[in-house]
Design a protein around this motif. Structure first.
Motif, PDB file in Angstrom:
ATOM      1  N   ILE A 241       0.832  -1.210   0.000  1.00 26.33           N
ATOM      2  CA  ILE A 241       0.000   0.000   0.000  1.00 26.33           C
ATOM      3  C   ILE A 241       0.868   1.261   0.000  1.00 26.33           C
ATOM      4  O   ILE A 241       0.677   2.194   0.772  1.00 26.33           O
ATOM      5  CB  ILE A 241      -0.986  -0.012   1.182  1.00 26.33           C
ATOM      6  CG1 ILE A 241      -0.306  -0.392   2.510  1.00 26.33           C
ATOM      7  CG2 ILE A 241      -2.128  -0.972   0.892  1.00 26.33           C
ATOM      8  CD1 ILE A 241      -1.248  -0.359   3.707  1.00 26.33           C
ATOM      9  N   GLY A 242       1.856   1.276  -0.890  1.00 27.21           N
ATOM     10  CA  GLY A 242       2.691   2.448  -1.092  1.00 27.21           C
ATOM     11  C   GLY A 242       3.478   2.860   0.138  1.00 27.21           C
ATOM     12  O   GLY A 242       4.115   2.039   0.801  1.00 27.21           O
ATOM     13  N   THR A 243       3.402   4.144   0.474  1.00 23.68           N
ATOM     14  CA  THR A 243       4.164   4.671   1.606  1.00 23.68           C
ATOM     15  C   THR A 243       3.627   4.181   2.953  1.00 23.68           C
ATOM     16  O   THR A 243       4.262   4.396   3.985  1.00 23.68           O
ATOM     17  CB  THR A 243       4.142   6.208   1.586  1.00 23.68           C
ATOM     18  OG1 THR A 243       2.790   6.672   1.602  1.00 23.68           O
ATOM     19  CG2 THR A 243       4.853   6.736   0.342  1.00 23.68           C
ATOM     20  N   LYS A 244       2.472   3.522   2.931  1.00 24.68           N
ATOM     21  CA  LYS A 244       1.915   2.964   4.170  1.00 24.68           C
ATOM     22  C   LYS A 244       2.435   1.549   4.443  1.00 24.68           C
ATOM     23  O   LYS A 244       2.076   0.940   5.455  1.00 24.68           O
ATOM     24  CB  LYS A 244       0.388   2.954   4.109  1.00 24.68           C
ATOM     25  CG  LYS A 244      -0.223   4.349   4.024  1.00 24.68           C
ATOM     26  CD  LYS A 244      -1.736   4.263   3.902  1.00 24.68           C
ATOM     27  CE  LYS A 244      -2.359   5.655   3.744  1.00 24.68           C
ATOM     28  NZ  LYS A 244      -3.825   5.581   3.558  1.00 24.68           N
ATOM     29  N   GLY A 245       3.258   1.020   3.533  1.00 24.71           N
ATOM     30  CA  GLY A 245       3.856  -0.292   3.767  1.00 24.71           C
ATOM     31  C   GLY A 245       3.112  -1.409   3.073  1.00 24.71           C
ATOM     32  O   GLY A 245       2.785  -1.324   1.885  1.00 24.71           O
ATOM     33  N   ALA A 246       2.823  -2.471   3.816  1.00 20.89           N
ATOM     34  CA  ALA A 246       2.144  -3.627   3.242  1.00 20.89           C
ATOM     35  C   ALA A 246       1.298  -4.310   4.302  1.00 20.89           C
ATOM     36  O   ALA A 246       1.620  -4.280   5.490  1.00 20.89           O
ATOM     37  CB  ALA A 246       3.163  -4.622   2.670  1.00 20.89           C
ATOM     38  N   ILE A 247       0.203  -4.906   3.857  1.00 21.38           N
ATOM     39  CA  ILE A 247      -0.631  -5.709   4.747  1.00 21.38           C
ATOM     40  C   ILE A 247      -0.567  -7.153   4.253  1.00 21.38           C
ATOM     41  O   ILE A 247      -0.645  -7.414   3.054  1.00 21.38           O
ATOM     42  CB  ILE A 247      -2.079  -5.188   4.827  1.00 21.38           C
ATOM     43  CG1 ILE A 247      -2.621  -4.813   3.436  1.00 21.38           C
ATOM     44  CG2 ILE A 247      -2.180  -4.016   5.775  1.00 21.38           C
ATOM     45  CD1 ILE A 247      -4.059  -4.321   3.442  1.00 21.38           C
ATOM     46  N   GLY A 272       8.331  -3.475  -6.722  1.00 18.09           N
ATOM     47  CA  GLY A 272       7.493  -4.618  -6.386  1.00 18.09           C
ATOM     48  C   GLY A 272       8.232  -5.932  -6.551  1.00 18.09           C
ATOM     49  O   GLY A 272       8.084  -6.852  -5.739  1.00 18.09           O
ATOM     50  N   ASP A 273       9.056  -6.009  -7.595  1.00 19.62           N
ATOM     51  CA  ASP A 273       9.842  -7.222  -7.830  1.00 19.62           C
ATOM     52  C   ASP A 273      10.817  -7.469  -6.675  1.00 19.62           C
ATOM     53  O   ASP A 273      10.983  -8.604  -6.213  1.00 19.62           O
ATOM     54  CB  ASP A 273      10.633  -7.102  -9.132  1.00 19.62           C
ATOM     55  CG  ASP A 273       9.760  -6.789 -10.329  1.00 19.62           C
ATOM     56  OD1 ASP A 273       8.572  -7.141 -10.305  1.00 19.62           O
ATOM     57  OD2 ASP A 273      10.270  -6.179 -11.291  1.00 19.62           O
ATOM     58  N   PHE A 274      11.467  -6.409  -6.221  1.00 21.42           N
ATOM     59  CA  PHE A 274      12.444  -6.549  -5.144  1.00 21.42           C
ATOM     60  C   PHE A 274      11.756  -6.788  -3.802  1.00 21.42           C
ATOM     61  O   PHE A 274      12.318  -7.461  -2.933  1.00 21.42           O
ATOM     62  CB  PHE A 274      13.346  -5.305  -5.080  1.00 21.42           C
ATOM     63  CG  PHE A 274      14.566  -5.419  -5.955  1.00 21.42           C
ATOM     64  CD1 PHE A 274      15.836  -5.392  -5.415  1.00 21.42           C
ATOM     65  CD2 PHE A 274      14.448  -5.579  -7.329  1.00 21.42           C
ATOM     66  CE1 PHE A 274      16.963  -5.507  -6.205  1.00 21.42           C
ATOM     67  CE2 PHE A 274      15.560  -5.712  -8.143  1.00 21.42           C
ATOM     68  CZ  PHE A 274      16.828  -5.670  -7.579  1.00 21.42           C
ATOM     69  N   TYR A 275      10.547  -6.255  -3.644  1.00 20.55           N
ATOM     70  CA  TYR A 275       9.792  -6.566  -2.424  1.00 20.55           C
ATOM     71  C   TYR A 275       9.517  -8.065  -2.369  1.00 20.55           C
ATOM     72  O   TYR A 275       9.736  -8.709  -1.330  1.00 20.55           O
ATOM     73  CB  TYR A 275       8.475  -5.786  -2.375  1.00 20.55           C
ATOM     74  CG  TYR A 275       7.722  -6.029  -1.082  1.00 20.55           C
ATOM     75  CD1 TYR A 275       7.869  -5.167  -0.006  1.00 20.55           C
ATOM     76  CD2 TYR A 275       6.893  -7.145  -0.919  1.00 20.55           C
ATOM     77  CE1 TYR A 275       7.211  -5.407   1.199  1.00 20.55           C
ATOM     78  CE2 TYR A 275       6.237  -7.395   0.267  1.00 20.55           C
ATOM     79  CZ  TYR A 275       6.402  -6.525   1.324  1.00 20.55           C
ATOM     80  OH  TYR A 275       5.766  -6.780   2.520  1.00 20.55           O
ATOM     81  N   ALA A 276       9.029  -8.612  -3.463  1.00 22.74           N
ATOM     82  CA  ALA A 276       8.749 -10.053  -3.507  1.00 22.74           C
ATOM     83  C   ALA A 276      10.015 -10.857  -3.251  1.00 22.74           C
ATOM     84  O   ALA A 276       9.980 -11.886  -2.557  1.00 22.74           O
ATOM     85  CB  ALA A 276       8.144 -10.430  -4.861  1.00 22.74           C
ATOM     86  N   GLN A 291       9.016 -10.491   9.721  1.00 24.56           N
ATOM     87  CA  GLN A 291      10.411 -10.479   9.276  1.00 24.56           C
ATOM     88  C   GLN A 291      10.487 -10.513   7.751  1.00 24.56           C
ATOM     89  O   GLN A 291      11.265  -9.772   7.145  1.00 24.56           O
ATOM     90  CB  GLN A 291      11.162 -11.674   9.866  1.00 24.56           C
ATOM     91  CG  GLN A 291      11.460 -11.550  11.355  1.00 24.56           C
ATOM     92  CD  GLN A 291      12.036 -12.842  11.923  1.00 24.56           C
ATOM     93  OE1 GLN A 291      11.470 -13.920  11.728  1.00 24.56           O
ATOM     94  NE2 GLN A 291      13.152 -12.744  12.630  1.00 24.56           N
ATOM     95  N   CYS A 292       9.665 -11.358   7.132  1.00 24.96           N
ATOM     96  CA  CYS A 292       9.646 -11.426   5.663  1.00 24.96           C
ATOM     97  C   CYS A 292       9.250 -10.079   5.068  1.00 24.96           C
ATOM     98  O   CYS A 292       9.873  -9.589   4.114  1.00 24.96           O
ATOM     99  CB  CYS A 292       8.675 -12.504   5.194  1.00 24.96           C
ATOM    100  SG  CYS A 292       9.181 -14.196   5.574  1.00 24.96           S
ATOM    101  N   GLY A 293       8.208  -9.464   5.628  1.00 22.55           N
ATOM    102  CA  GLY A 293       7.754  -8.165   5.144  1.00 22.55           C
ATOM    103  C   GLY A 293       8.799  -7.085   5.330  1.00 22.55           C
ATOM    104  O   GLY A 293       8.949  -6.190   4.486  1.00 22.55           O
ATOM    105  N   THR A 294       9.546  -7.153   6.410  1.00 26.19           N
ATOM    106  CA  THR A 294      10.592  -6.163   6.666  1.00 26.19           C
ATOM    107  C   THR A 294      11.726  -6.294   5.659  1.00 26.19           C
ATOM    108  O   THR A 294      12.231  -5.295   5.136  1.00 26.19           O
ATOM    109  CB  THR A 294      11.139  -6.311   8.094  1.00 26.19           C
ATOM    110  OG1 THR A 294      10.076  -6.122   9.033  1.00 26.19           O
ATOM    111  CG2 THR A 294      12.224  -5.273   8.374  1.00 26.19           C
ATOM    112  N   ILE A 295      12.126  -7.535   5.361  1.00 22.24           N
ATOM    113  CA  ILE A 295      13.177  -7.727   4.363  1.00 22.24           C
ATOM    114  C   ILE A 295      12.694  -7.245   2.998  1.00 22.24           C
ATOM    115  O   ILE A 295      13.442  -6.618   2.238  1.00 22.24           O
ATOM    116  CB  ILE A 295      13.627  -9.201   4.307  1.00 22.24           C
ATOM    117  CG1 ILE A 295      14.230  -9.623   5.651  1.00 22.24           C
ATOM    118  CG2 ILE A 295      14.647  -9.415   3.188  1.00 22.24           C
ATOM    119  CD1 ILE A 295      14.561 -11.088   5.755  1.00 22.24           C
ATOM    120  N   GLY A 296      11.421  -7.507   2.683  1.00 21.43           N
ATOM    121  CA  GLY A 296      10.857  -6.991   1.446  1.00 21.43           C
ATOM    122  C   GLY A 296      10.909  -5.473   1.388  1.00 21.43           C
ATOM    123  O   GLY A 296      11.246  -4.884   0.359  1.00 21.43           O
TER     124      GLY A 296
END
Length: 333
Positions: A241-247, A272-276, A291-296
Protein backbone atom coordinates in the motif's frame (compact mmCIF):
# COMPACT_ATOMS: atom_id res chain seq x y z
CA UNK A 1 10.38 -23.53 0.95
CA UNK A 2 14.09 -23.42 0.11
CA UNK A 3 14.61 -23.38 -3.67
CA UNK A 4 12.64 -21.12 -6.04
CA UNK A 5 12.39 -21.12 -9.84
CA UNK A 6 10.83 -18.17 -11.64
CA UNK A 7 9.08 -18.06 -14.98
CA UNK A 8 8.57 -14.89 -16.93
CA UNK A 9 9.33 -12.75 -19.94
CA UNK A 10 13.09 -12.62 -20.51
CA UNK A 11 13.63 -8.95 -21.29
CA UNK A 12 16.35 -6.35 -21.49
CA UNK A 13 15.33 -3.01 -19.94
CA UNK A 14 15.91 0.40 -21.49
CA UNK A 15 15.37 2.95 -18.71
CA UNK A 16 14.67 6.53 -19.83
CA UNK A 17 14.52 9.53 -17.47
CA UNK A 18 11.75 11.89 -18.63
CA UNK A 19 11.82 15.65 -18.08
CA UNK A 20 8.00 15.70 -18.07
CA UNK A 21 5.04 13.38 -18.71
CA UNK A 22 4.31 14.88 -22.13
CA UNK A 23 5.32 11.73 -24.00
CA UNK A 24 2.80 9.71 -21.97
CA UNK A 25 -0.02 11.89 -23.20
CA UNK A 26 1.35 11.90 -26.74
CA UNK A 27 1.12 8.10 -26.95
CA UNK A 28 -1.93 7.78 -24.66
CA UNK A 29 -0.01 5.76 -22.05
CA UNK A 30 -1.59 5.49 -18.59
CA UNK A 31 0.99 6.60 -16.06
CA UNK A 32 2.25 3.64 -14.02
CA UNK A 33 0.91 1.08 -16.48
CA UNK A 34 2.57 -1.64 -18.57
CA UNK A 35 1.52 -1.83 -22.21
CA UNK A 36 2.36 -4.60 -24.68
CA UNK A 37 3.21 -3.08 -28.07
CA UNK A 38 4.64 -4.14 -31.42
CA UNK A 39 8.20 -3.33 -32.39
CA UNK A 40 7.05 -0.41 -34.60
CA UNK A 41 5.30 1.47 -31.79
CA UNK A 42 8.13 0.77 -29.34
CA UNK A 43 10.58 2.19 -31.89
CA UNK A 44 8.41 5.31 -32.35
CA UNK A 45 8.29 5.87 -28.58
CA UNK A 46 12.05 5.32 -28.34
CA UNK A 47 12.61 7.93 -31.08
CA UNK A 48 10.40 10.42 -29.22
CA UNK A 49 12.70 10.28 -26.16
CA UNK A 50 15.97 10.23 -28.11
CA UNK A 51 18.58 12.42 -26.45
CA UNK A 52 17.27 11.86 -22.91
CA UNK A 53 19.46 10.02 -20.37
CA UNK A 54 18.97 6.25 -20.46
CA UNK A 55 20.56 3.00 -19.32
CA UNK A 56 20.31 -0.69 -20.21
CA UNK A 57 19.98 -3.59 -17.76
CA UNK A 58 18.78 -7.15 -17.45
CA UNK A 59 15.05 -6.99 -16.80
CA UNK A 60 11.70 -8.69 -16.74
CA UNK A 61 9.57 -8.79 -13.61
CA UNK A 62 10.31 -12.36 -12.52
CA UNK A 63 13.89 -11.93 -13.70
CA UNK A 64 14.33 -8.99 -11.32
CA UNK A 65 12.91 -10.99 -8.42
CA UNK A 66 15.03 -14.06 -9.09
CA UNK A 67 18.22 -11.99 -9.52
CA UNK A 68 17.63 -10.25 -6.21
CA UNK A 69 16.91 -13.55 -4.48
CA UNK A 70 20.20 -14.92 -5.84
CA UNK A 71 22.07 -11.99 -4.29
CA UNK A 72 20.27 -12.69 -1.02
CA UNK A 73 21.73 -16.19 -1.02
CA UNK A 74 18.77 -18.24 -2.28
CA UNK A 75 19.08 -21.19 -4.69
CA UNK A 76 17.13 -20.06 -7.74
CA UNK A 77 16.48 -20.73 -11.40
CA UNK A 78 14.76 -18.86 -14.23
CA UNK A 79 12.61 -20.06 -17.15
CA UNK A 80 12.31 -17.83 -20.20
CA UNK A 81 12.85 -17.44 -23.94
CA UNK A 82 15.18 -15.13 -25.85
CA UNK A 83 16.18 -14.67 -29.46
CA UNK A 84 19.20 -16.18 -31.15
CA UNK A 85 21.01 -12.85 -30.89
CA UNK A 86 23.72 -11.20 -28.81
CA UNK A 87 21.08 -9.79 -26.46
CA UNK A 88 19.92 -13.33 -25.75
CA UNK A 89 23.52 -14.45 -25.20
CA UNK A 90 23.97 -11.57 -22.75
CA UNK A 91 20.83 -12.57 -20.87
CA UNK A 92 21.96 -16.19 -20.39
CA UNK A 93 25.50 -15.21 -19.38
CA UNK A 94 24.19 -12.68 -16.87
CA UNK A 95 22.07 -15.37 -15.20
CA UNK A 96 25.03 -17.74 -15.00
CA UNK A 97 27.24 -15.01 -13.55
CA UNK A 98 24.75 -14.68 -10.68
CA UNK A 99 24.59 -18.47 -10.07
CA UNK A 100 21.03 -18.64 -11.40
CA UNK A 101 20.18 -21.87 -13.21
CA UNK A 102 19.14 -20.75 -16.71
CA UNK A 103 16.31 -22.69 -18.32
CA UNK A 104 16.38 -20.54 -21.44
CA UNK A 105 14.80 -21.45 -24.75
CA UNK A 106 15.70 -19.77 -28.05
CA UNK A 107 13.06 -18.29 -30.34
CA UNK A 108 12.92 -17.02 -33.90
CA UNK A 109 12.15 -13.37 -33.11
CA UNK A 110 14.68 -10.96 -31.62
CA UNK A 111 15.01 -10.83 -27.84
CA UNK A 112 12.34 -8.85 -26.02
CA UNK A 113 12.85 -5.34 -24.67
CA UNK A 114 11.04 -3.14 -22.16
CA UNK A 115 11.24 0.65 -22.49
CA UNK A 116 10.65 2.03 -19.00
CA UNK A 117 9.68 5.71 -19.02
CA UNK A 118 10.57 7.24 -15.66
CA UNK A 119 8.58 10.35 -14.72
CA UNK A 120 10.16 13.18 -12.70
CA UNK A 121 8.36 11.87 -9.55
CA UNK A 122 9.96 8.42 -9.98
CA UNK A 123 6.84 6.64 -11.28
CA UNK A 124 7.54 4.33 -14.23
CA UNK A 125 5.42 3.55 -17.26
CA UNK A 126 6.51 0.51 -19.24
CA UNK A 127 6.17 -0.15 -22.96
CA UNK A 128 7.11 -3.73 -23.74
CA UNK A 129 7.87 -5.57 -26.96
CA UNK A 130 7.99 -9.24 -25.98
CA UNK A 131 9.70 -10.55 -29.10
CA UNK A 132 11.04 -14.07 -28.57
CA UNK A 133 9.58 -14.15 -25.05
CA UNK A 134 6.16 -14.41 -26.69
CA UNK A 135 7.17 -17.66 -28.39
CA UNK A 136 7.51 -19.68 -25.18
CA UNK A 137 4.80 -22.37 -25.12
CA UNK A 138 3.38 -24.78 -22.58
CA UNK A 139 4.87 -27.89 -24.23
CA UNK A 140 8.38 -26.61 -23.42
CA UNK A 141 7.71 -26.64 -19.68
CA UNK A 142 8.57 -30.24 -18.91
CA UNK A 143 8.18 -31.64 -15.35
CA UNK A 144 11.93 -32.26 -15.07
CA UNK A 145 12.51 -28.49 -15.05
CA UNK A 146 11.11 -28.37 -11.52
CA UNK A 147 13.43 -31.03 -10.09
CA UNK A 148 15.05 -29.75 -6.89
CA UNK A 149 12.72 -26.76 -6.49
CA UNK A 150 10.10 -26.09 -3.84
CA UNK A 151 8.33 -23.08 -5.34
CA UNK A 152 7.40 -21.70 -8.76
CA UNK A 153 7.31 -17.89 -8.91
CA UNK A 154 5.17 -16.56 -11.77
CA UNK A 155 5.13 -13.01 -13.09
CA UNK A 156 1.67 -11.71 -13.86
CA UNK A 157 2.86 -10.17 -17.12
CA UNK A 158 3.06 -13.71 -18.52
CA UNK A 159 -0.74 -13.75 -18.97
CA UNK A 160 -0.39 -12.99 -22.66
CA UNK A 161 -0.37 -16.81 -22.88
CA UNK A 162 -3.07 -18.26 -20.63
CA UNK A 163 -2.29 -21.82 -21.66
CA UNK A 164 1.39 -21.46 -20.76
CA UNK A 165 0.85 -19.93 -17.34
CA UNK A 166 -1.92 -22.39 -16.43
CA UNK A 167 0.13 -25.39 -17.55
CA UNK A 168 3.24 -24.27 -15.64
CA UNK A 169 1.25 -23.64 -12.44
CA UNK A 170 -0.66 -26.91 -12.73
CA UNK A 171 2.50 -28.96 -13.35
CA UNK A 172 4.28 -27.33 -10.41
CA UNK A 173 1.33 -28.04 -8.08
CA UNK A 174 1.12 -31.65 -9.22
CA UNK A 175 4.81 -32.05 -8.34
CA UNK A 176 4.23 -30.64 -4.85
CA UNK A 177 5.66 -27.15 -5.35
CA UNK A 178 4.17 -24.00 -3.90
CA UNK A 179 3.06 -21.48 -6.54
CA UNK A 180 3.49 -17.74 -6.06
CA UNK A 181 2.37 -14.96 -8.40
CA UNK A 182 2.87 -11.22 -8.61
CA UNK A 183 -0.16 -9.60 -10.26
CA UNK A 184 2.12 -7.23 -12.19
CA UNK A 185 -0.01 -4.23 -13.28
CA UNK A 186 -3.56 -3.00 -12.67
CA UNK A 187 -4.40 -2.76 -16.37
CA UNK A 188 -3.12 -6.30 -17.00
CA UNK A 189 -5.27 -7.53 -14.09
CA UNK A 190 -8.34 -5.75 -15.46
CA UNK A 191 -7.84 -7.23 -18.94
CA UNK A 192 -7.37 -10.78 -17.61
CA UNK A 193 -9.52 -10.66 -14.48
CA UNK A 194 -11.52 -13.87 -14.76
CA UNK A 195 -8.51 -15.89 -15.87
CA UNK A 196 -6.34 -14.62 -13.00
CA UNK A 197 -9.06 -15.23 -10.41
CA UNK A 198 -9.49 -18.79 -11.69
CA UNK A 199 -5.72 -19.34 -11.71
CA UNK A 200 -5.34 -18.15 -8.12
CA UNK A 201 -8.28 -20.21 -6.88
CA UNK A 202 -7.05 -23.39 -8.57
CA UNK A 203 -3.26 -23.30 -8.28
CA UNK A 204 -1.75 -20.34 -6.44
CA UNK A 205 -0.58 -20.38 -2.81
CA UNK A 206 0.99 -16.90 -2.52
CA UNK A 207 -0.23 -13.66 -4.12
CA UNK A 208 1.70 -10.37 -4.26
CA UNK A 209 -0.15 -7.24 -5.40
CA UNK A 210 0.09 -3.49 -5.03
CA UNK A 211 -2.95 -1.51 -3.92
CA UNK A 212 -4.34 -0.81 -7.40
CA UNK A 213 -3.80 -4.39 -8.55
CA UNK A 214 -5.44 -5.80 -5.42
CA UNK A 215 -8.47 -3.53 -5.73
CA UNK A 216 -8.88 -4.44 -9.40
CA UNK A 217 -8.45 -8.16 -8.74
CA UNK A 218 -10.84 -8.22 -5.77
CA UNK A 219 -13.33 -5.66 -7.17
CA UNK A 220 -13.04 -3.77 -3.88
CA UNK A 221 -12.39 -0.09 -3.17
CA UNK A 222 -10.43 -0.55 0.08
CA UNK A 223 -7.10 -2.41 0.32
CA UNK A 224 -8.02 -4.24 3.53
CA UNK A 225 -11.20 -5.57 1.92
CA UNK A 226 -9.20 -6.55 -1.16
CA UNK A 227 -6.71 -8.38 1.07
CA UNK A 228 -9.57 -10.35 2.61
CA UNK A 229 -10.97 -11.37 -0.79
CA UNK A 230 -7.57 -12.49 -2.06
CA UNK A 231 -6.78 -14.39 1.16
CA UNK A 232 -9.95 -16.44 0.71
CA UNK A 233 -8.54 -17.74 -2.59
CA UNK A 234 -5.01 -18.64 -1.47
CA UNK A 235 -2.79 -19.46 1.49
CA UNK A 236 -0.92 -16.16 1.78
CA UNK A 237 -1.84 -12.70 0.46
CA UNK A 238 0.45 -9.67 0.41
CA UNK A 239 -0.91 -6.23 -0.57
CA UNK A 240 1.58 -3.37 -0.85
CA UNK A 241 0.00 0.00 0.00
CA UNK A 242 2.69 2.45 -1.09
CA UNK A 243 4.16 4.67 1.61
CA UNK A 244 1.92 2.96 4.17
CA UNK A 245 3.86 -0.29 3.77
CA UNK A 246 2.14 -3.63 3.24
CA UNK A 247 -0.63 -5.71 4.75
CA UNK A 248 -0.17 -9.47 4.90
CA UNK A 249 -2.74 -12.17 5.64
CA UNK A 250 -2.19 -15.86 6.24
CA UNK A 251 -5.11 -17.79 7.68
CA UNK A 252 -6.57 -15.67 10.48
CA UNK A 253 -3.36 -13.70 11.00
CA UNK A 254 -3.06 -10.17 9.60
CA UNK A 255 0.23 -8.25 9.82
CA UNK A 256 0.97 -4.65 8.84
CA UNK A 257 4.59 -3.84 8.00
CA UNK A 258 5.86 -0.32 7.32
CA UNK A 259 8.36 0.87 4.73
CA UNK A 260 12.05 1.63 4.85
CA UNK A 261 12.27 5.29 3.91
CA UNK A 262 14.43 5.71 0.80
CA UNK A 263 17.19 8.32 0.94
CA UNK A 264 15.82 9.60 -2.38
CA UNK A 265 12.92 8.30 -4.50
CA UNK A 266 14.58 8.15 -7.92
CA UNK A 267 12.78 5.37 -9.84
CA UNK A 268 10.12 2.88 -8.75
CA UNK A 269 11.12 0.38 -11.47
CA UNK A 270 11.46 -3.04 -9.86
CA UNK A 271 10.22 -1.98 -6.42
CA UNK A 272 7.49 -4.62 -6.39
CA UNK A 273 9.84 -7.22 -7.83
CA UNK A 274 12.44 -6.55 -5.14
CA UNK A 275 9.79 -6.57 -2.42
CA UNK A 276 8.75 -10.05 -3.51
CA UNK A 277 12.42 -11.10 -3.58
CA UNK A 278 13.04 -9.95 -0.03
CA UNK A 279 9.80 -11.45 1.24
CA UNK A 280 10.42 -14.83 -0.37
CA UNK A 281 14.05 -14.87 0.72
CA UNK A 282 12.71 -14.51 4.27
CA UNK A 283 10.34 -17.41 3.64
CA UNK A 284 13.27 -19.53 2.43
CA UNK A 285 14.89 -18.82 5.82
CA UNK A 286 11.71 -19.83 7.65
CA UNK A 287 11.22 -16.35 9.12
CA UNK A 288 8.00 -14.84 10.47
CA UNK A 289 5.58 -12.83 8.30
CA UNK A 290 6.77 -9.59 9.89
CA UNK A 291 10.41 -10.48 9.28
CA UNK A 292 9.65 -11.43 5.66
CA UNK A 293 7.75 -8.16 5.14
CA UNK A 294 10.59 -6.16 6.67
CA UNK A 295 13.18 -7.73 4.36
CA UNK A 296 10.86 -6.99 1.45
CA UNK A 297 10.63 -3.37 2.57
CA UNK A 298 14.43 -3.16 2.80
CA UNK A 299 15.08 -4.47 -0.71
CA UNK A 300 12.27 -2.37 -2.23
CA UNK A 301 13.50 0.72 -0.37
CA UNK A 302 16.98 0.30 -1.78
CA UNK A 303 16.01 -0.26 -5.41
CA UNK A 304 13.96 2.95 -5.67
CA UNK A 305 17.08 4.95 -4.76
CA UNK A 306 18.63 4.16 -8.16
CA UNK A 307 17.61 4.20 -11.82
CA UNK A 308 16.80 0.66 -12.86
CA UNK A 309 17.28 -2.48 -10.82
CA UNK A 310 21.05 -2.66 -10.59
CA UNK A 311 22.99 -1.07 -7.76
CA UNK A 312 26.49 -1.25 -6.32
CA UNK A 313 28.11 -3.59 -3.86
CA UNK A 314 27.97 -0.98 -1.10
CA UNK A 315 24.15 -0.94 -1.26
CA UNK A 316 24.03 -4.75 -1.21
CA UNK A 317 26.33 -4.85 1.82
CA UNK A 318 23.95 -2.44 3.57
CA UNK A 319 21.04 -4.76 2.70
CA UNK A 320 22.92 -7.80 4.05
CA UNK A 321 23.65 -5.94 7.29
CA UNK A 322 20.00 -4.99 7.79
CA UNK A 323 18.76 -8.49 6.91
CA UNK A 324 21.00 -9.96 9.60
CA UNK A 325 19.45 -7.57 12.11
CA UNK A 326 15.96 -8.64 10.96
CA UNK A 327 16.86 -12.30 11.53
CA UNK A 328 17.62 -11.48 15.15
CA UNK A 329 14.46 -9.35 15.59
CA UNK A 330 16.59 -6.25 16.06
CA UNK A 331 15.19 -4.41 13.06
CA UNK A 332 11.46 -4.73 12.37
CA UNK A 333 8.93 -2.28 10.91
Amino acid sequence: MKHVIGIGNALTDMLVNLKSDTVLGQFKLAKGSMSLVDTHLQTEISKSVAGLPYSLSLGGSAGNTIRAMARLGCKVGFIGKVGGDTTGDFFVQALENLDIEPVIFRGRERSGKCVSLISPDGERTMVTYLGAALEMVDKEIEPSIFDGYDCLYVEGYLVQNHKLIRSAARTAKQLGLKVAIDLASFNIVAENLEFLRELVRDYVDIVFANEDEAKTFACESEPLNALQVISEMCELAVVKIGTKGAIIKQGDKVVHVGIMAAAKRVDTTGAGDFYAAGFMAGMCEGLSLRQCGTIGAITAGKVIEVVGTTFGEEAWQDIFRLVEKVKHDNYLF
